[in-house]
Design a protein around this motif. Structure first.
Motif, short mmCIF file in Angstrom:
data_model
loop_
_atom_site.label_atom_id
_atom_site.label_comp_id
_atom_site.label_asym_id
_atom_site.label_seq_id
_atom_site.Cartn_x
_atom_site.Cartn_y
_atom_site.Cartn_z
N ASP A 170 0.73 5.75 0.35
CA ASP A 170 0.01 7.01 0.38
C ASP A 170 0.93 8.13 -0.08
O ASP A 170 2.14 8.03 0.03
CB ASP A 170 -0.64 7.29 1.74
CG ASP A 170 0.36 7.39 2.85
OD1 ASP A 170 1.28 8.20 2.73
OD2 ASP A 170 0.22 6.65 3.84
N SER B 165 0.85 -1.20 0.00
CA SER B 165 0.00 0.00 0.00
C SER B 165 0.88 1.24 0.00
O SER B 165 2.02 1.21 0.47
CB SER B 165 -0.95 0.00 1.20
OG SER B 165 -0.23 -0.04 2.40
N ASN C 189 -3.99 7.73 -2.46
CA ASN C 189 -3.57 6.48 -1.83
C ASN C 189 -3.77 5.35 -2.84
O ASN C 189 -4.51 5.49 -3.82
CB ASN C 189 -4.24 6.23 -0.48
CG ASN C 189 -5.74 6.25 -0.57
OD1 ASN C 189 -6.30 6.08 -1.64
ND2 ASN C 189 -6.40 6.46 0.54
N LEU D 39 -3.51 14.82 1.81
CA LEU D 39 -3.37 13.47 1.27
C LEU D 39 -3.75 13.57 -0.22
O LEU D 39 -4.91 13.76 -0.57
CB LEU D 39 -4.31 12.50 2.00
CG LEU D 39 -4.33 11.07 1.45
CD1 LEU D 39 -2.97 10.38 1.64
CD2 LEU D 39 -5.44 10.25 2.10
N GLN E 117 1.52 12.19 0.12
CA GLN E 117 1.16 13.35 0.93
C GLN E 117 2.04 14.55 0.63
O GLN E 117 3.13 14.42 0.08
CB GLN E 117 1.33 13.01 2.41
CG GLN E 117 0.33 12.03 2.95
CD GLN E 117 0.58 11.72 4.42
OE1 GLN E 117 1.62 11.19 4.75
NE2 GLN E 117 -0.35 12.10 5.28
#
Ligand SMILES: CCCCCCCCCC(=O)SCCNC(=O)CCNC(=O)[C@H](O)C(C)(C)COP(=O)(O)OP(=O)(O)OC[C@H]1O[C@@H](n2cnc3c(N)ncnc32)[C@H](O)[C@@H]1OP(=O)(O)O
Length: 229
Positions: free
Chosen positions: A204, A202, A216, A213, A206
């Motif tokens: 993300d 996974s 993702n 954010l 930012q």
């Protein structure tokens, strides 16, 4: 101590290929150069600062180089070309002889400027990325495909650093906020689960201050079946 990752990298044709032929010590912030065995040209480690880097990405680079000092983090080297010994056995001619690794294919500052740091214990990778003017999508904004590339490469590195040669089987990306072209963003990637040859990762994406954010994503990376390799 910083060099402890190097032997493993050398065994990974995948990493050599996808980063363009990693040879130098990981974590070594020196201007690592690589002379191909053909001695036709020199390739340099492009995960090191160059004049196009903003103050912001330099600061992050310096911070993480400090974290490398105790060996917990390692800088991941990155090259433009696949070295001849990792290239296909067939002789490359014409256009193909000029093949470059996509994420390192632009001249300094125009495309993908990034550096990655990997934490072996936590099985995670942090990428600091500054998208140049040739990665524009909507006016003044980063192209979604450019972000997808960086998510793919960061997730791929996270899986490859476990010691396996992987290919991307699936990527699922949520684009939540547009990214201003030229800004520095932080891509955090981790391995959530390993099932046999399947690495579930996974990511993300930012802003540096972690207030936004941007995106993702999840990805499936699969190590090659030795029988099919
Ligand atoms: C910098 C260092 C390097 C890291 C950077 C990497 C970033 C760049 C990476 C790339 O750009 S790679 C290029 C883009 N990807 C490809 O071209 C991959 C094309 N696909 C393939 O070559 C094959 O499909 C693949 C190697 C991914 C898998 O083929 P296999 O023959 O090894 O898989 P197989 O069919 O045996 O399936 C193995 C398992 O994975 C599952 N699987 C395969 N493909 C799947 C898929 N797409 N989605 C979900 N599951 C999948 C499959 O169901 C099965 O699950 P089970 O073991 O539980 O039965």
């Amino acid at each position: 101590m910083l060099r402890s990752c190097a032997p493993r990298l050398r065994t990974l044709g995948a990493l050599r290929g996808l980063t363009g032929g990693a040879r130098p010590a990981v974590g070594d912030a020196g201007p690592a150069l690589r002379l191909f065995s053909s001695e036709k040209f020199i390739d340099k480690d492009r995960s090191l600062p160059n004049p196009s880097w903003s103050k912001e990405i330099r600061l992050l680079f310096d911070q993480f180089m400090k974290k490398c000092e105790d060996g917990s983090w390692k800088r991941v080297p990155s090259y433009r070309y696949i070295s001849p010994q990792d290239s296909k056995p067939t002789k490359e001619e014409g256009q193909m002889s000029r093949a470059r690794i996509f994420s390192r294919s632009y001249d300094d500052g125009l495309g993908f400027e990034f550096v990655m740091f990997h934490n072996d214990v936590e099985k995670r990778t942090v990428c600091f990325f500054q998208g140049g003017p040739h990665l524009q999508g909507p006016s003044g904004l980063l192209h979604g495909g450019a972000l997808a590339t960086m998510i793919d490469v960061t997730g791929g590195v996270t899986a490859v650093m476990t010691g396996e040669f992987v290919m991307t089987a699936n990527l699922n990306i949520n684009f939540k906020r547009p990214i201003p072209l030229g800004s520095v963003i932080v891509i955090n990637s981790q391995i959530d689960k390993v099932e046999g040859r399947k690495f579930f990762v996974s990511c993300d994406v930012q802003s540096v201050d972690e207030k936004t954010l941007y995106s993702n994503a999840t990805g499936l990376f699969i190590s090659l079946d030795p029988e099919k390799k």
